[in-house]
Design a protein around this motif. Structure first.
Motif, mmCIF file in Angstrom:
data_model
loop_
_atom_site.group_PDB
_atom_site.id
_atom_site.type_symbol
_atom_site.label_atom_id
_atom_site.label_comp_id
_atom_site.label_asym_id
_atom_site.label_seq_id
_atom_site.Cartn_x
_atom_site.Cartn_y
_atom_site.Cartn_z
ATOM 1 N N TYR A 3 0.865 -1.170 0.000
ATOM 2 C CA TYR A 3 0.000 0.000 0.000
ATOM 3 C C TYR A 3 0.907 1.226 0.000
ATOM 4 O O TYR A 3 1.799 1.343 0.829
ATOM 5 C CB TYR A 3 -0.892 0.018 1.242
ATOM 6 N N LEU A 4 0.698 2.125 -0.936
ATOM 7 C CA LEU A 4 1.470 3.360 -0.994
ATOM 8 C C LEU A 4 0.530 4.520 -0.731
ATOM 9 O O LEU A 4 -0.479 4.669 -1.416
ATOM 10 C CB LEU A 4 2.130 3.526 -2.367
ATOM 11 N N PRO A 5 0.837 5.353 0.273
ATOM 12 C CA PRO A 5 -0.065 6.460 0.619
ATOM 13 C C PRO A 5 0.068 7.662 -0.313
ATOM 14 O O PRO A 5 -0.044 8.792 0.115
ATOM 15 C CB PRO A 5 0.363 6.789 2.044
ATOM 16 N N VAL A 6 0.306 7.406 -1.573
ATOM 17 C CA VAL A 6 0.403 8.463 -2.579
ATOM 18 C C VAL A 6 -0.386 8.044 -3.802
ATOM 19 O O VAL A 6 -0.653 6.863 -4.002
ATOM 20 C CB VAL A 6 1.874 8.741 -2.986
ATOM 21 N N GLN A 7 -0.740 9.000 -4.627
ATOM 22 C CA GLN A 7 -1.475 8.678 -5.844
ATOM 23 C C GLN A 7 -0.512 8.049 -6.853
ATOM 24 O O GLN A 7 0.544 8.583 -7.142
ATOM 25 C CB GLN A 7 -2.108 9.922 -6.437
ATOM 26 N N VAL A 8 -0.874 6.884 -7.358
ATOM 27 C CA VAL A 8 -0.064 6.185 -8.354
ATOM 28 C C VAL A 8 -0.961 5.770 -9.512
ATOM 29 O O VAL A 8 -2.173 5.672 -9.357
ATOM 30 C CB VAL A 8 0.633 4.926 -7.762
ATOM 31 N N PRO A 9 -0.379 5.524 -10.684
ATOM 32 C CA PRO A 9 -1.215 5.049 -11.792
ATOM 33 C C PRO A 9 -1.819 3.692 -11.459
ATOM 34 O O PRO A 9 -1.346 3.002 -10.557
ATOM 35 C CB PRO A 9 -0.242 4.935 -12.962
ATOM 36 N N GLU A 10 -2.870 3.330 -12.162
ATOM 37 C CA GLU A 10 -3.518 2.046 -11.902
ATOM 38 C C GLU A 10 -2.576 0.878 -12.096
ATOM 39 O O GLU A 10 -2.722 -0.150 -11.472
ATOM 40 C CB GLU A 10 -4.756 1.892 -12.788
ATOM 41 N N SER A 11 -1.623 1.026 -12.997
ATOM 42 C CA SER A 11 -0.628 -0.024 -13.193
ATOM 43 C C SER A 11 0.680 0.628 -13.620
ATOM 44 O O SER A 11 0.709 1.770 -14.068
ATOM 45 C CB SER A 11 -1.086 -1.024 -14.263
ATOM 46 N N LEU A 12 1.755 -0.093 -13.450
ATOM 47 C CA LEU A 12 3.050 0.414 -13.862
ATOM 48 C C LEU A 12 3.192 0.299 -15.371
ATOM 49 O O LEU A 12 2.664 -0.614 -15.987
ATOM 50 C CB LEU A 12 4.163 -0.390 -13.179
ATOM 51 N N VAL A 13 3.906 1.247 -15.952
ATOM 52 C CA VAL A 13 4.166 1.217 -17.386
ATOM 53 C C VAL A 13 5.327 0.266 -17.635
ATOM 54 O O VAL A 13 6.369 0.356 -16.985
ATOM 55 C CB VAL A 13 4.509 2.629 -17.907
ATOM 56 N N LEU A 14 5.145 -0.671 -18.554
ATOM 57 C CA LEU A 14 6.183 -1.644 -18.871
ATOM 58 C C LEU A 14 6.885 -1.262 -20.158
ATOM 59 O O LEU A 14 6.305 -0.608 -21.017
ATOM 60 C CB LEU A 14 5.570 -3.039 -19.035
ATOM 61 N N GLY A 15 8.132 -1.699 -20.298
ATOM 62 C CA GLY A 15 8.775 -1.578 -21.587
ATOM 63 C C GLY A 15 10.003 -0.709 -21.669
ATOM 64 O O GLY A 15 10.465 -0.415 -22.751
ATOM 65 N N GLY A 16 10.539 -0.290 -20.537
ATOM 66 C CA GLY A 16 11.767 0.481 -20.594
ATOM 67 C C GLY A 16 12.897 -0.346 -21.191
ATOM 68 O O GLY A 16 12.935 -1.557 -21.043
#
Length: 91
Positions: A14-27
């Motif tokens: 659980y992160l008490p900050v606003q995060v995207p719904e999912s992580l962006v993949l592909g770096g």
């Protein structure tokens, strides 16, 4: 941390900050690029350790090597670049 399962070696954070719904993949990191290795070493708090790509030649499996050692317990955690894009998973 919201929950964990020691037998499955899996944690839900659980992160008490606003995060995207999912992580962006592909770096696609390059040699010398700074990255962060995220994990949950030693059943302690979540960590994000600064690291650097030593080799990103990849091969068929798309493997890369980081410069510094990584704490036990971080396996399975994402390796993210400076933009927060997931470049890999620590194995």
């Amino acid at each position: 941390m919201a929950a964990y399962d020691v037998a499955a070696d899996l944690a839900v954070m659980y992160l008490p900050v606003q995060v995207p719904e999912s992580l962006v993949l592909g770096g696609e990191p390059t040699k010398g690029e700074r990255v962060w290795v995220m994990g949950f070493p030693g059943c302690g708090p979540v960590s994000a350790m600064h690291n650097q790509i030593a080799d990103a030649s990849g091969g068929a499996a798309g493997q890369m090597t980081v410069v510094d050692s990584v704490q036990s317990g971080s396996q399975g955690g994402p390796i993210v670049d400076r933009m927060g894009v997931v470049a890999g998973v620590l194995t």
